[in-house]
Design a protein around this motif. Structure first.
Motif, PDB file in Angstrom:
ATOM      1  N   TYR A  51      -9.155 -43.641  -6.481  1.00 25.59           N
ATOM      2  CA  TYR A  51     -10.327 -42.754  -6.582  1.00 25.59           C
ATOM      3  C   TYR A  51     -11.406 -43.298  -7.512  1.00 25.59           C
ATOM      4  O   TYR A  51     -12.250 -42.540  -8.007  1.00 25.59           O
ATOM      5  CB  TYR A  51      -9.904 -41.345  -7.032  1.00 25.59           C
ATOM      6  CG  TYR A  51      -8.723 -40.791  -6.285  1.00 25.59           C
ATOM      7  CD1 TYR A  51      -8.887 -40.227  -5.030  1.00 25.59           C
ATOM      8  CD2 TYR A  51      -7.429 -40.851  -6.819  1.00 25.59           C
ATOM      9  CE1 TYR A  51      -7.801 -39.722  -4.326  1.00 25.59           C
ATOM     10  CE2 TYR A  51      -6.340 -40.354  -6.116  1.00 25.59           C
ATOM     11  CZ  TYR A  51      -6.536 -39.795  -4.868  1.00 25.59           C
ATOM     12  OH  TYR A  51      -5.454 -39.308  -4.171  1.00 25.59           O
ATOM     13  N   THR A  74     -14.930 -42.243   5.501  1.00 26.00           N
ATOM     14  CA  THR A  74     -13.691 -41.621   5.026  1.00 26.00           C
ATOM     15  C   THR A  74     -13.314 -42.058   3.623  1.00 26.00           C
ATOM     16  O   THR A  74     -12.451 -41.440   3.001  1.00 26.00           O
ATOM     17  CB  THR A  74     -12.539 -41.946   5.992  1.00 26.00           C
ATOM     18  OG1 THR A  74     -12.521 -43.367   6.236  1.00 26.00           O
ATOM     19  CG2 THR A  74     -12.735 -41.226   7.316  1.00 26.00           C
ATOM     20  N   ASP A  75     -13.934 -43.128   3.113  1.00 23.54           N
ATOM     21  CA  ASP A  75     -13.627 -43.588   1.756  1.00 23.54           C
ATOM     22  C   ASP A  75     -14.628 -43.083   0.726  1.00 23.54           C
ATOM     23  O   ASP A  75     -14.553 -43.475  -0.440  1.00 23.54           O
ATOM     24  CB  ASP A  75     -13.591 -45.123   1.717  1.00 23.54           C
ATOM     25  CG  ASP A  75     -12.336 -45.684   2.366  1.00 23.54           C
ATOM     26  OD1 ASP A  75     -11.272 -45.071   2.198  1.00 23.54           O
ATOM     27  OD2 ASP A  75     -12.429 -46.717   3.049  1.00 23.54           O
ATOM     28  N   ALA A  78     -15.987 -40.109  -1.519  1.00 24.06           N
ATOM     29  CA  ALA A  78     -15.742 -38.769  -2.043  1.00 24.06           C
ATOM     30  C   ALA A  78     -17.030 -38.137  -2.544  1.00 24.06           C
ATOM     31  O   ALA A  78     -17.370 -37.012  -2.174  1.00 24.06           O
ATOM     32  CB  ALA A  78     -14.712 -38.813  -3.166  1.00 24.06           C
ATOM     33  N   ASN A  79     -17.745 -38.850  -3.422  1.00 26.54           N
ATOM     34  CA  ASN A  79     -18.967 -38.314  -4.023  1.00 26.54           C
ATOM     35  C   ASN A  79     -20.081 -39.344  -3.953  1.00 26.54           C
ATOM     36  O   ASN A  79     -19.836 -40.551  -4.113  1.00 26.54           O
ATOM     37  CB  ASN A  79     -18.750 -37.933  -5.491  1.00 26.54           C
ATOM     38  CG  ASN A  79     -17.586 -36.985  -5.691  1.00 26.54           C
ATOM     39  OD1 ASN A  79     -17.408 -36.037  -4.934  1.00 26.54           O
ATOM     40  ND2 ASN A  79     -16.784 -37.250  -6.714  1.00 26.54           N
ATOM     41  N   GLY A  94     -17.708 -34.350  -2.326  1.00 25.33           N
ATOM     42  CA  GLY A  94     -16.835 -34.242  -1.165  1.00 25.33           C
ATOM     43  C   GLY A  94     -15.547 -33.499  -1.426  1.00 25.33           C
ATOM     44  O   GLY A  94     -14.826 -33.164  -0.476  1.00 25.33           O
ATOM     45  N   TRP A  95     -15.239 -33.224  -2.693  1.00 25.56           N
ATOM     46  CA  TRP A  95     -14.032 -32.458  -3.019  1.00 25.56           C
ATOM     47  C   TRP A  95     -14.313 -30.950  -2.949  1.00 25.56           C
ATOM     48  O   TRP A  95     -13.573 -30.203  -2.311  1.00 25.56           O
ATOM     49  CB  TRP A  95     -13.523 -32.815  -4.416  1.00 25.56           C
ATOM     50  CG  TRP A  95     -13.130 -34.253  -4.568  1.00 25.56           C
ATOM     51  CD1 TRP A  95     -13.770 -35.214  -5.291  1.00 25.56           C
ATOM     52  CD2 TRP A  95     -12.012 -34.915  -3.969  1.00 25.56           C
ATOM     53  NE1 TRP A  95     -13.137 -36.427  -5.193  1.00 25.56           N
ATOM     54  CE2 TRP A  95     -12.049 -36.279  -4.389  1.00 25.56           C
ATOM     55  CE3 TRP A  95     -10.988 -34.494  -3.126  1.00 25.56           C
ATOM     56  CZ2 TRP A  95     -11.087 -37.199  -3.974  1.00 25.56           C
ATOM     57  CZ3 TRP A  95     -10.029 -35.426  -2.714  1.00 25.56           C
ATOM     58  CH2 TRP A  95     -10.084 -36.751  -3.142  1.00 25.56           C
ATOM     59  N   ASN A 119     -21.361 -32.195   1.628  1.00 28.27           N
ATOM     60  CA  ASN A 119     -20.145 -32.992   1.787  1.00 28.27           C
ATOM     61  C   ASN A 119     -20.540 -34.305   2.451  1.00 28.27           C
ATOM     62  O   ASN A 119     -20.932 -34.317   3.628  1.00 28.27           O
ATOM     63  CB  ASN A 119     -19.119 -32.253   2.642  1.00 28.27           C
ATOM     64  CG  ASN A 119     -17.836 -33.047   2.837  1.00 28.27           C
ATOM     65  OD1 ASN A 119     -17.664 -34.132   2.270  1.00 28.27           O
ATOM     66  ND2 ASN A 119     -16.928 -32.530   3.648  1.00 28.27           N
ATOM     67  N   GLN A 156     -18.925 -36.580   3.732  1.00 32.38           N
ATOM     68  CA  GLN A 156     -18.133 -36.956   4.901  1.00 32.38           C
ATOM     69  C   GLN A 156     -18.605 -36.268   6.174  1.00 32.38           C
ATOM     70  O   GLN A 156     -18.160 -36.614   7.274  1.00 32.38           O
ATOM     71  CB  GLN A 156     -16.655 -36.669   4.640  1.00 32.38           C
ATOM     72  CG  GLN A 156     -16.099 -37.456   3.480  1.00 32.38           C
ATOM     73  CD  GLN A 156     -14.642 -37.806   3.655  1.00 32.38           C
ATOM     74  OE1 GLN A 156     -14.011 -37.462   4.640  1.00 32.38           O
ATOM     75  NE2 GLN A 156     -14.089 -38.515   2.686  1.00 32.38           N
ATOM     76  N   MET A 175     -12.396 -41.967  -2.237  1.00 37.70           N
ATOM     77  CA  MET A 175     -11.785 -40.736  -1.735  1.00 37.70           C
ATOM     78  C   MET A 175     -10.266 -40.769  -1.738  1.00 37.70           C
ATOM     79  O   MET A 175      -9.623 -39.739  -1.619  1.00 37.70           O
ATOM     80  CB  MET A 175     -12.272 -40.488  -0.291  1.00 37.70           C
ATOM     81  CG  MET A 175     -11.905 -39.150   0.306  1.00 37.70           C
ATOM     82  SD  MET A 175     -12.837 -37.823  -0.481  1.00 37.70           S
ATOM     83  CE  MET A 175     -12.112 -36.365   0.248  1.00 37.70           C
ATOM     84  N   THR A 176      -9.659 -41.956  -1.903  1.00 36.75           N
ATOM     85  CA  THR A 176      -8.218 -42.073  -1.729  1.00 36.75           C
ATOM     86  C   THR A 176      -7.588 -42.839  -2.881  1.00 36.75           C
ATOM     87  O   THR A 176      -8.259 -43.563  -3.616  1.00 36.75           O
ATOM     88  CB  THR A 176      -7.886 -42.804  -0.417  1.00 36.75           C
ATOM     89  OG1 THR A 176      -8.425 -44.126  -0.475  1.00 36.75           O
ATOM     90  CG2 THR A 176      -8.461 -42.062   0.779  1.00 36.75           C
TER      91      THR A 176
END
Length: 386
Positions: A217, A248-249, A251-252, A275-276, A304, A306, A367-368
């Motif tokens: 992350y 998809t990768d 998050a923000n 994105g959370w 978001n 994504q 994101m992961t």
């Protein structure tokens, strides 16, 4: 210039001193009339005798064409103008020397002498076929057809910027950008960033590419100094972003301005699409300037990254202001012309010991937990202040 075939009264015109076009004709012998006109009324014609054969000569039976249209997608609904991005190196196994595009049955083709095309294309509302064309260096012609639905754009709004505002434009082109891992994204996290100036995809002809690689992350912060102004107190951040597929990768996506005030404290105008929490967030100092406790506050306005459409340009405008104590009022954000209001005032002053500076930050958070990579392009990056 222009051309016609045999005794046809229909002439295809090209406004320019050259013509590059594929010509369709029935099988058999023909006379191709290649025409030109001078800037004071002169008219000239060169007649060329051609024979159209059942199969083209000089093209191998097994051919390779590697043209890729990355935007728009086939079957997409778009608003006018929309971004056309295509590239390739081979047309029917010949090295591509030019690209072009046209709509439907139009005889007017826009040409680009290059192995890629990145353009803003304007079309009328309704269903269309966009012909993305390429030509090989030995005469081969290739065509990729896209079915598009051009829809009416929603009324576009934006922040009010006074005439006396100072505009810092084309920030993406500055040569002093730096990249660094944001330790605030976690002790086990890591990231790295690569930046390039590219001509495609681009709106202005020069966009900055941000390639972020991360694990656990991690977030990568990109920053550039744009001035030393300590007195202005109203700001609009105005930029265009292009998210390469997949997202998809991501998050923000964070977009900040940092300003040192006359009292030496730094105001952080922190702003991100989260994105959370699926919200627009803004920075607040829950502590004091000398003993800060910076946090993200989730607004009641949704965002978001994504869900953003990929491989097209998005327009983001953020309006905020501060007072002499570092209390920041986050006013509104416009995403692709759609306004979302906050009108929230929080303290965001920090005693960081910085020299006078005005700084722009752009950050991408992963994101992961597994390693990932995200690519975003920025163009027409502008900060207005007054």
């Amino acid at each position: 210039m222009g051309y016609s075939l045999d005794n046809s009264t229909s002439t295809t015109f090209v406004s320019g001193a050259s013509v590059l076009a594929p010509v369709t004709a029935p099988l058999g012998a023909h006379v191709l009339h290649v025409k030109s006109w001078g800037n004071q009324g002169a008219s000239c014609v060169t007649n060329v005798t051609v024979t159209v054969n059942p199969t083209s000569t000089g093209v191998p039976a097994s051919t390779t064409t590697n043209v890729t249209v990355s935007s728009p997608a086939n079957g997409a609904s778009v608003t006018s103008p929309f971004s056309l991005v295509a590239s390739g190196t081979l047309c029917s196994s010949q090295v591509i020397s030019a690209f072009g595009y046209s709509f439907d049955n139009s005889s007017s083709t826009t040409f680009v002498v290059a192995q890629s095309v990145s353009a803003q294309v304007t079309g009328s509302t309704g269903s269309h076929i966009l012909h993305v064309k390429s030509w090989g260096n030995q005469g081969a012609a290739c065509d990729t057809d896209l079915a598009l639905n051009i829809v009416s754009a929603a009324p576009v709004s934006g922040p009010t910027i006074p005439s006396n505002a100072i505009a810092i434009k084309a920030i993406q082109n500055l040569t002093t950008w730096q990249a660094a891992f944001d330790a605030g994204t976690g002790g086990a996290a890591s990231s790295s960033g690569i930046m390039n100036l590219v001509t495609a995809p681009a709106i202005s002809g020069s966009a900055r590419q941000f390639i972020t690689t991360y694990s656990n992350y991690g977030g990568e912060r990109y920053s550039v100094k744009i001035g030393t102004d300590t007195t202005t107190s109203n700001f609009v951040s105005d930029t265009w972003l292009y998210l390469a597929s997949p997202v998809t990768d991501i998050a923000n996506i964070e977009m900040d301005i940092n300003q040192v005030m006359p009292n030496g404290q730094t105001v952080i105008f922190g702003f991100q699409c989260d994105g959370w929490s699926h919200s627009w967030d803004y920075t607040v100092n829950r502590g004091t300037p000398t003993s800060p406790n910076d946090q993200w506050l989730h607004s009641n306005q949704t965002c978001n990254p994504q869900t953003w459409s990929t491989n097209i340009w998005h327009h983001i405008q953020v309006s905020y202001a501060r007072d002499n104590s570092g209390n920041v009022t986050y006013k509104s954000v416009w995403l692709d012309g759609v306004e979302q209001d906050f009108n929230a005032t929080v303290n965001s002053a920090f005693a960081l010991g910085w020299a006078p500076t005005l700084l722009v930050n752009f950050q991408v958070d992963g994101m992961t937990a597994l390693p990932g990579t995200a690519t975003i392009y920025a163009d027409n990056m502008t900060v207005y202040r007054w």
